[in-house]
Design an enzyme around this catalytic site. Structure first.
Site, PDB file in Angstrom:
ATOM      1  N   ASP A   1       0.806  -1.235   0.000  1.00  0.00           N
ATOM      2  CA  ASP A   1       0.000   0.000   0.000  1.00  0.00           C
ATOM      3  C   ASP A   1       0.835   1.280   0.000  1.00  0.00           C
ATOM      4  OD1 ASP A   1      -2.424  -1.301  -0.065  1.00  0.00           O
ATOM      5  OD2 ASP A   1      -2.814  -1.123   2.071  1.00  0.00           O
ATOM      6  N   SER A   2       2.137   1.184   0.087  1.00  0.00           N
ATOM      7  CA  SER A   2       2.939   2.395   0.292  1.00  0.00           C
ATOM      8  C   SER A   2       2.982   3.302  -0.929  1.00  0.00           C
ATOM      9  CB  SER A   2       4.367   2.018   0.691  1.00  0.00           C
ATOM     10  OG  SER A   2       5.007   1.274  -0.346  1.00  0.00           O
TER      11      SER A   2
END
EC number: 3.2.1.-
Length: 453
Positions: free
Chosen positions: A149-150
């Site tokens: 998700d970064s």
């Protein structure tokens, strides 16, 4: 994992799956990785199976989930324990001649404050944590899934925070690759029902994918493998257009073998495990089909994020065929990152516990570093421990215990006692279990006493 990215997925066309998806792999290795993925016998699912042999769900969960290699998540931000955690796991995989897969999940403001929020307090401390990981990777092949998700999920960050995160990811990638040139590092590319391939490629470029081996998609999500492979090809094409070539994809297939529906895996009973993990993809663009999200571990909706739930595991596995073959497991233990019992250790006992009472215990040092060590204790029952067990010993000068798993710690002065956890106290005659701990100070070999009420 973020509900935002999965709500987007729920709004698009649903996943399609057929039974053949579990075995649709090529005979050639393709990609850039060859070998067998590491399967630890010391996972949450394996511990549940061991503790619940008579549960009606146990055989299905054992044969279709516990038998398979899944990623080990590094999600507990703890500077003092990370090196021991990583080195023990990697060394165990190396001893087994297999490839470890680690998911690094500790970046500042991870999951934008969602169900899996947490991570490093700031990016400077994050880099120190990554340095500890890098120092423990050894020199053999290891797969690193860097920060789910970064890159795909940036809605909670302003422009300066995005720039800082990109720099942190670039530095992390370079640090990991410099420490172990055989490390395979993959960056977050979301999934096929989220950002466009062109947008995601631009984000990957900004986050330093030029120094990485490629990107991963579908982490903890449910999009079909065919859609993810097509999405990956589009990202590779877009990266090539930016002058970044030679990048490859890995796909999380842990939960993409079933129908579409509610985004959250905690509540959706239509999900199924997808293709079994392998690096033999038969696709030159794809380095591996991995189980990044261990099947049966919750998303954080109905259950605590990351907790193992047997009903979820059974739902995922109940209609899946058994895998065609499975690598032999490492020796069971109860430490989240302990080495197989066959691995050499300078402090390992040469034989099992000699039981002269209700139980006995032996100690070995699983890993050590400057100022600390990781210990492992095997508890063996004589006539059985139906009321539980307690192992006690005296700390050496300057020693302390900072963390215990698969047991409950209490201390009184220099005396340490670890009693059984809720699930591993009732040992049958000649049965055994293992607990582990992180210690500070010099390594020693304690004299252990085991009692049972």
């Amino acid at each position: 994992m973020s509900p935002t990215r999965s709500l987007v997925a729920a709004a698009v066309a649903g996943a399609t799956a057929a039974a053949a998806v579990w075995f649709a792999v090529g005979t050639a290795s393709a990609g850039t990785i060859s070998g067998t993925l590491y399967r630890s016998a010391d996972t949450a699912v394996a511990r549940w199976v061991q503790a619940n042999p008579n549960d009606s769900r146990a055989a299905v969960i054992r044969d279709r989930i516990a038998s398979q290699p899944a990623s080990q998540w590094l999600s507990n931000f703890n500077q003092s324990t990370i090196r021991g955690e990583v080195s023990t796991y990697v060394n165990a995989a190396n001893a087994a001649g297999q490839i470890p897969v680690l998911t690094v999940y500790g970046i500042t403001n991870r999951d934008c404050g969602g169900a899996s929020s947490g991570g490093a307090p700031d990016l400077a401390q994050y880099q120190t944590w990554v340095n500890g990981i890098a120092q423990s990777l050894g020199n053999k092949t290891v797969i690193l899934v860097l920060e789910p998700d970064s890159i795909a999920l940036l809605t909670c960050l302003n422009s300066s925070e995005i720039a800082a995160r990109n720099q942190a990811l670039r530095t992390a990638t370079q640090t990991l690759k410099a420490a172990n040139p055989n490390a395979k590092v993959y960056l977050d590319a979301g999934h096929s029902a989220w950002n466009s391939a062109a947008e995601q490629a631009s984000r990957l470029a900004a986050a330093g994918i030029a120094a990485a081996d490629g990107f991963y998609t579908n982490a903890s999500n449910f999009q079909p493998t065919s859609a993810e492979a097509a999405y990956g090809r589009s990202i590779i094409s877009a990266l090539n257009g930016q002058g970044i070539s030679g990048k490859r994809q890995v796909i999380d297939t842990s939960r993409n073998g079933g129908a579409s529906g509610d985004w959250c895996g905690d509540d959706n009973t239509d999900r199924r495990i997808g293709q079994y993990p392998t690096v033999n993809t038969g696709d030159a663009n794809i380095d591996g089909y991995l189980w990044v999200k261990p099947p049966g571990e919750a998303d954080g909706c109905r259950y605590s994020a990351g907790s193992f739930q047997p009903d979820l595991a059974y739902s995922l596995a109940s209609s899946a065929p058994n895998p065609p073959s499975s690598p032999p497991p490492s020796s069971p233990s109860s430490s989240p990152s302990s080495s197989p019992s066959s691995s050499p250790s300078p402090s390992a006992s040469s034989s099992g516990p000699v039981v002269t009472g209700p139980c006995a215990a032996t100690y070995r040092t699983a890993s050590s570093w400057q100022g600390g060590f990781q210990g492992e204790v095997t508890v063996k029952a004589g006539s059985g421990t139906p009321s539980g067990w307690t192992v006690s010993w005296t700390l050496g000068a300057g020693q302390s215990i900072t963390q215990v798993w698969s047991g409950v710690l209490s201390t009184s002065g220099s005396t340490v006692s670890v009693r059984n956890a809720a699930w591993n106290g009732n040992l049958p005659a000649d049965g055994s279990t293992t607990f582990g701990f992180i210690g500070s100070g010099a390594v020693g070999t304690p004299t252990l006493t085991c009692t049972s009420p």
